[in-house]
Every structure is written in structure tokens, then in C-alpha cells.
Design a protein around this motif. Structure first.
Motif, PDB file in Angstrom:
ATOM      1  N   ASP A 175       0.754  -1.189   0.021  1.00  0.00           N
ATOM      2  CA  ASP A 175       0.144   0.021  -0.025  1.00  0.00           C
ATOM      3  C   ASP A 175       0.867   1.439  -0.092  1.00  0.00           C
ATOM      4  N   SER A 176       2.062   1.234   0.374  1.00  0.00           N
ATOM      5  CA  SER A 176       2.814   2.459   0.624  1.00  0.00           C
ATOM      6  C   SER A 176       4.098   2.651  -0.538  1.00  0.00           C
ATOM      7  N   VAL A 177       4.877   1.612  -0.493  1.00  0.00           N
ATOM      8  CA  VAL A 177       5.817   1.228  -1.247  1.00  0.00           C
ATOM      9  C   VAL A 177       5.610   1.215  -2.821  1.00  0.00           C
ATOM     10  N   ALA A 178       4.228   0.847  -2.968  1.00  0.00           N
ATOM     11  CA  ALA A 178       3.567   0.953  -4.160  1.00  0.00           C
ATOM     12  C   ALA A 178       4.007   1.983  -4.964  1.00  0.00           C
ATOM     13  N   HIS A 179       4.043   3.107  -4.340  1.00  0.00           N
ATOM     14  CA  HIS A 179       4.254   4.274  -4.929  1.00  0.00           C
ATOM     15  C   HIS A 179       5.673   4.689  -5.342  1.00  0.00           C
ATOM     16  N   GLU A 180       6.663   4.071  -4.630  1.00  0.00           N
ATOM     17  CA  GLU A 180       7.963   4.081  -5.181  1.00  0.00           C
ATOM     18  C   GLU A 180       8.152   3.208  -6.140  1.00  0.00           C
ATOM     19  N   ALA A 181       7.544   1.977  -6.218  1.00  0.00           N
ATOM     20  CA  ALA A 181       7.532   1.146  -7.329  1.00  0.00           C
ATOM     21  C   ALA A 181       7.187   1.778  -8.764  1.00  0.00           C
ATOM     22  N   ASP A 182       6.339   2.445  -8.597  1.00  0.00           N
ATOM     23  CA  ASP A 182       5.833   3.197  -9.896  1.00  0.00           C
ATOM     24  C   ASP A 182       6.720   4.395 -10.425  1.00  0.00           C
ATOM     25  N   VAL A 183       6.944   5.188  -9.353  1.00  0.00           N
ATOM     26  CA  VAL A 183       7.932   6.531  -9.601  1.00  0.00           C
ATOM     27  C   VAL A 183       9.201   6.256 -10.045  1.00  0.00           C
ATOM     28  N   THR A 184       9.760   4.989  -9.389  1.00  0.00           N
ATOM     29  CA  THR A 184      11.177   4.626  -9.931  1.00  0.00           C
ATOM     30  C   THR A 184      10.978   4.142 -11.410  1.00  0.00           C
ATOM     31  N   ARG A 185      10.048   3.695 -11.698  1.00  0.00           N
ATOM     32  CA  ARG A 185       9.923   2.919 -13.025  1.00  0.00           C
ATOM     33  C   ARG A 185       9.610   4.234 -14.043  1.00  0.00           C
ATOM     34  N   TRP A 186       8.979   5.031 -13.507  1.00  0.00           N
ATOM     35  CA  TRP A 186       8.823   6.288 -14.194  1.00  0.00           C
ATOM     36  C   TRP A 186       9.918   7.424 -14.377  1.00  0.00           C
ATOM     37  N   LEU A 187      10.605   7.625 -13.474  1.00  0.00           N
ATOM     38  CA  LEU A 187      11.538   8.606 -13.275  1.00  0.00           C
ATOM     39  C   LEU A 187      12.331   8.017 -14.270  1.00  0.00           C
ATOM     40  N   LEU A 188      13.124   6.670 -14.003  1.00  0.00           N
ATOM     41  CA  LEU A 188      14.280   6.106 -14.649  1.00  0.00           C
ATOM     42  C   LEU A 188      13.803   5.694 -15.980  1.00  0.00           C
ATOM     43  N   GLY A 189      12.705   5.343 -16.237  1.00  0.00           N
ATOM     44  CA  GLY A 189      12.401   4.650 -17.433  1.00  0.00           C
ATOM     45  C   GLY A 189      13.002   3.354 -17.538  1.00  0.00           C
ATOM     46  N   HIS A 190      13.288   2.506 -16.330  1.00  0.00           N
ATOM     47  CA  HIS A 190      13.569   1.295 -16.282  1.00  0.00           C
ATOM     48  C   HIS A 190      12.432   0.286 -15.657  1.00  0.00           C
ATOM     49  N   GLU A 191      12.608  -1.061 -15.892  1.00  0.00           N
ATOM     50  CA  GLU A 191      11.906  -1.897 -15.047  1.00  0.00           C
ATOM     51  C   GLU A 191      12.661  -2.455 -13.874  1.00  0.00           C
ATOM     52  N   ILE A 192      11.959  -2.561 -12.924  1.00  0.00           N
ATOM     53  CA  ILE A 192      12.582  -3.096 -11.809  1.00  0.00           C
ATOM     54  C   ILE A 192      12.604  -4.881 -11.757  1.00  0.00           C
ATOM     55  N   THR A 193      13.895  -5.377 -11.679  1.00  0.00           N
ATOM     56  CA  THR A 193      14.116  -6.864 -11.928  1.00  0.00           C
ATOM     57  C   THR A 193      14.346  -7.604 -10.487  1.00  0.00           C
ATOM     58  N   GLY A 194      14.593  -6.659  -9.529  1.00  0.00           N
ATOM     59  CA  GLY A 194      14.594  -7.548  -8.254  1.00  0.00           C
ATOM     60  C   GLY A 194      14.592  -6.564  -7.049  1.00  0.00           C
ATOM     61  N   VAL A 195      13.937  -7.254  -5.935  1.00  0.00           N
ATOM     62  CA  VAL A 195      13.495  -6.473  -4.692  1.00  0.00           C
ATOM     63  C   VAL A 195      14.146  -7.407  -3.414  1.00  0.00           C
ATOM     64  N   THR A 196      14.768  -6.409  -2.468  1.00  0.00           N
ATOM     65  CA  THR A 196      15.409  -7.057  -1.365  1.00  0.00           C
ATOM     66  C   THR A 196      14.828  -6.287  -0.269  1.00  0.00           C
ATOM     67  N   VAL A 197      14.286  -6.763   0.750  1.00  0.00           N
ATOM     68  CA  VAL A 197      13.445  -6.029   1.945  1.00  0.00           C
ATOM     69  C   VAL A 197      14.399  -6.330   3.013  1.00  0.00           C
TER      70      VAL A 197
END
Length: 339
Positions: A175-197
Motif C-alpha cells: 500500500d505504501s512502497v507501491a508508489h515508489e515502485a511506480d515512480v522509480t519506473r517512471w523517473l528512470l524509464g527502467h523496469e525493476i528486476t529484483g527486490v530486497t527488503v
């Protein structure tokens, strides 16, 4: 669908977000009116509808969508209800602004992608409002010029004064980091390939059993590393900040220093207390852009593919939170409809 001079919008869901959108369309946005509101709570729907002349209250989304004075749909109901409402809107070929999340998981989001693809044209703008925030838009524009060189890292901070009582550790991601997931893709024009929490020691201010804060690391297919500090019980206010670190410089937004005061031996400013206050202008700009595009017969902004990609990133993040370690993000091939 014949185009009206004023767009008749059905708002589905009249909780905090939905009620705010009803107010926004009624008082702020031009070119549209709220012609219907929908909520399972019939009394609440009637109370919201009574604030707008000519607005009808419904308890069933399908009935509202079939109404003659409804030209478009704004979905602000809880995430688990989104898929059914979106598929109903597709049956009527109605334009939709769907609040995030598109749906709660990648599988259901992909079903929406496939359903829209079968229509053969886009119908949905997903409500990732940060893309319409003045500071984020300025950062996106600067990165697009190439003046700073290739982005190497993106640092994000996302803080809430206090979490709702129903919040779970997984919801910090979904519900929260979902925004960073989208804005990261949008700002950089990259797809996210891996996540570590990563899990620091929980704050003493966090409710029992809530892992808060969390530190999230995204890897992208463009070689960038992006981190997110998500801290939903920081106690002092609502903050969203981002800093892009590039080959030839850096750029940071979200410091919130629009006004700094000096008085009585102290200096300082104010901190927004929730997302509605911090992103009020972004929400206004987002809905106005949707209305303008819809009246032109176009669909712009974040797509259902963006909603699906964010859901897949969040699923990987929740899995990393629970199991530990890096979790890859696996996306299907992007349909041609989404570029």
C-alpha cells in the motif's frame, strides 16, 4: 458513446479518497460533474450524493455504469473490488480513472491487462498521482534532458505520522512502497528486476507485530540501485522525498521548504500530516488531466501495464519481507498496446 460538453462521472467508493474525489470534481475540476456515487453503504452514498445537484446514489456499480448520464468512472473503492468494477466498465467501454492499486496482486492485474488488450484500446488511467506532482514532474523533466548524465541511484523516503489500525507489515510494501515502485519506473524509464527488503529493529512507536520501519532495495534493468525508507509511524508528519544520483550531478525533491519562518529565536516550517494534504495539487492535476483527455477521446497517464508492474514488484517485496533475501520480479511480455 456520444461525447457530452460536461463529462458525467460515477465515483465508486465514498470513503476518504472517494469522498475527496467527489468534492474535487464538484468544486475544482472543470469539464465534469459527479452524476452518480456508489457505495455498499447505502446511507453513506445518499449523504454524499445529496451534496451534489443531480447526483444519484447507488449500491451496485453495474447499475451506475448503465445509467444514461454516466460517461466515465472513477474507482476509489478498496483494492479487492477493483477487478470486478474494471471488467464491468470494459463491458460498457467506459473510460476509467482507477485509484491504486490497480488490483491487489499481479495475477488479477494481469487479467485486467488482458481484458483491456482484448478491447483493442486503452480505457484506464491508474491513479499514481505522484506523476502529477509539481516536484516529481520537474525531476522527471530534468532527468529527461540528460544534463545530469545516467541515473546511478535513487534514494526515496516515505514517512507517515502514524499507521491506520488495520495496517500490516506487508501493507507497508503493497500500500505504501507501491508508489515508489511506480515512480522509480517512471523517473528512470527502467523496469525493476529484483527486490530486497531489510528489517531494522522496529520502532518503539510501531504497534505490536508491525515491522516498521523497513528498508527496500530495487534493482533495475538499467543498472540503477534504488532504495526506499518506509517508516509509517515516524510520529512527526507525512514526508515523501527523492534524490536522484547521476553521473554528473544529483537532484533532490520533497524537502518541503516552501516557506521557512524565523521568530523568537527559532526557525522552521511546517510538515504535512497526511497524503491528502501533501499531494492535494497532484490529485487536482491528475483528475483534471483525466477529464481533459477523456473529453478529447484519449487515454493518457499511467496504464494498466504500470499497475500490473507495480503489483508484481510489491509481490516480490512482500515475499522478500517474509522469506528474506533478494526476490526477482518476473513480468510477462509487454503487449504492444502499452508501447
Amino acid at each position: 458513446m456520444p461525447q457530452r460538453a460536461t463529462l458525467g462521472v460515477a465515483v465508486i467508493g465514498t470513503g476518504k479518497m472517494g469522498a475527496d474525489h467527489v468534492r474535487r470534481i464538484h468544486e475544482v475540476v472543470s469539464g465534469a460533474r459527479v452524476s452518480a456515487v456508489v457505495d455498499l453503504d447505502a446511507e453513506r452514498a445518499k449523504q454524499i450524493a445529496a451534496r451534489v445537484d443531480g447526483c444519484t446514489a447507488y449500491t451496485d456499480p453495474a447499475s451506475a455504469m448503465a445509467a444514461a448520464d454516466v460517461d466515465a468512472v472513477l474507482i476509489a473503492s478498496p483494492g479487492p473490488a477493483h477487478e470486478a468494477a474494471l471488467l464491468q466498465a470494459f463491458e460498457h467501454d467506459l473510460p476509467v480513472l482507477c485509484e491504486k492499486p490497480l488490483t491487489p496482486d499481479a495475477a488479477s492485474a494481469l487479467r485486467v491487462v488482458e481484458a483491456e488488450r482484448r478491447l483493442g484500446h486503452r480505457r484506464v488511467q491508474v491513479g499514481f498521482m505522484r506523476r502529477y506532482d509539481a516536484e516529481y514532474m520537474k525531476l522527471k523533466s530534468l532527468l529527461g534532458t540528460g544534463q545530469l548524465g545516467r541515473p546511478l541511484m535513487l534514494h526515496n523516503r516515505h514517512r507517515n505520522a502514524a499507521s491506520p489500525p488495520f495496517f500490516t507489515s506487508s501493507m507497508l510494501i503493497s500500500d505504501s512502497v507501491a508508489h515508489e515502485a511506480d515512480v522509480t519506473r517512471w523517473l528512470l524509464g527502467h523496469e525493476i528486476t529484483g527486490v530486497t527488503v531489510l528489517r531494522p529493529a522496529p520502532s518503539a512507536n510501531a504497534p505490536d507485530d508491525l515491522q516498521d520501519p523497513q528498508f527496500v532495495v530495487f534493482e533495475t534493468d538499467g543498472g540503477a540501485l534504488c532504495d526506499v525508507e518506509i517508516f509509517v509511524n515516524c510520529g512527526f508528519g507525512y514526508q515523501v522525498q527523492a534524490e536522484a544520483v547521476c553521473e554528473r550531478g544529483t537532484a533532490r525533491i520533497g524537502d518541503g521548504h516552501a516557506m521557512v519562518t524565523n521568530m523568537a529565536g527559532r526557525w522552521g516550517g511546517t510538515i504535512a500530516q497526511d497524503f491528502v494534504e501533501r499531494f492535494a495539487d497532484a490529485y487536482d492535476r491528475e483528475v483534471q488531466a483525466w477529464v481533459d483527455a477523456t473529453r478529447r477521446g484519449e487515454v493518457t497517464g499511467p496504464s494498466v501495464w504500470d499497475g500490473y508492474a507495480a503489483a508484481a514488484v510489491c509481490e516480490a517485496g512482500v515475499r522478500s519481507l517474509k522469506e528474506g533475501g533478494r526476490v526477482p520480479v518476473e513480468l510477462v511480455e509487454r503487449p504492444a498496446l502499452y508501447g
